[in-house]
Design a protein around this motif. Sequence first.
Motif, PDB file in Angstrom:
ATOM      1  N   HIS A 165     -32.266 -21.174  35.546  1.00  0.00           N
ATOM      2  CA  HIS A 165     -33.110 -19.991  35.684  1.00  0.00           C
ATOM      3  C   HIS A 165     -32.465 -18.778  35.019  1.00  0.00           C
ATOM      4  CE1 HIS A 165     -36.167 -17.443  37.401  1.00  0.00           C
ATOM      5  NE2 HIS A 165     -35.242 -16.677  37.941  1.00  0.00           N
ATOM      6  N   THR A 166     -31.150 -18.619  35.210  1.00  0.00           N
ATOM      7  CA  THR A 166     -30.431 -17.519  34.580  1.00  0.00           C
ATOM      8  C   THR A 166     -30.432 -17.660  33.067  1.00  0.00           C
ATOM      9  OG1 THR A 166     -29.003 -17.368  36.521  1.00  0.00           O
ATOM     10  CG2 THR A 166     -28.221 -16.300  34.518  1.00  0.00           C
ATOM     11  N   LEU A 189     -24.885  -8.918  32.189  1.00  0.00           N
ATOM     12  CA  LEU A 189     -25.784  -9.837  31.499  1.00  0.00           C
ATOM     13  C   LEU A 189     -26.608  -9.107  30.450  1.00  0.00           C
ATOM     14  CD1 LEU A 189     -26.314 -12.862  31.756  1.00  0.00           C
ATOM     15  CD2 LEU A 189     -28.233 -12.331  33.232  1.00  0.00           C
ATOM     16  N   TYR A 237     -31.926 -15.038  30.379  1.00  0.00           N
ATOM     17  CA  TYR A 237     -31.037 -14.520  29.337  1.00  0.00           C
ATOM     18  C   TYR A 237     -31.596 -14.792  27.949  1.00  0.00           C
ATOM     19  CZ  TYR A 237     -26.905 -14.062  26.389  1.00  0.00           C
ATOM     20  OH  TYR A 237     -26.038 -13.722  25.393  1.00  0.00           O
TER      21      TYR A 237
END
Length: 143
Positions: free
Chosen positions: A20-21, A83, A25
Amino acid sequence: MRITSSYGVEIKKQNIPIRHTLRIYRSAVSYLIQVYAESWEGLSQIDNAKKRFNAAEHLVHETKKNHARYDFDLHFPKMPSYLRRAAIQHALGSVASYETRLDLWENGLLTGNRSWFRKIMPCRYFTVTSCTGRQNRRRTRRI
């Protein structure tokens, strides 16, 4: 002769947050690449890398003192600063590399020969990239 083997095993339901990250990203980087490609004329005139990065961040991130030109914060709310900065650096490097290579190609300085490509990505040609001698290169090609 010592034999070493390795294999990949998927850990079930442990890598879902990582996926998911990564999806967030990657979509942020693709959004930022479009933004920086549009505004590359202004960013390319900045020679200092830190100042260029700060100017690129000011284009997309809104603070009390800065009004952003693009609505990155609306598309990616609550994105952590580390991020966001990594995505900005990745997108800025991608656009800078593309524009530099396009300029070299238009001026005729960039050709399609293999020696130029080998300088950029030596790991595509040899398994051991630190080899410099012809004997070492031949040995790595046989393996």
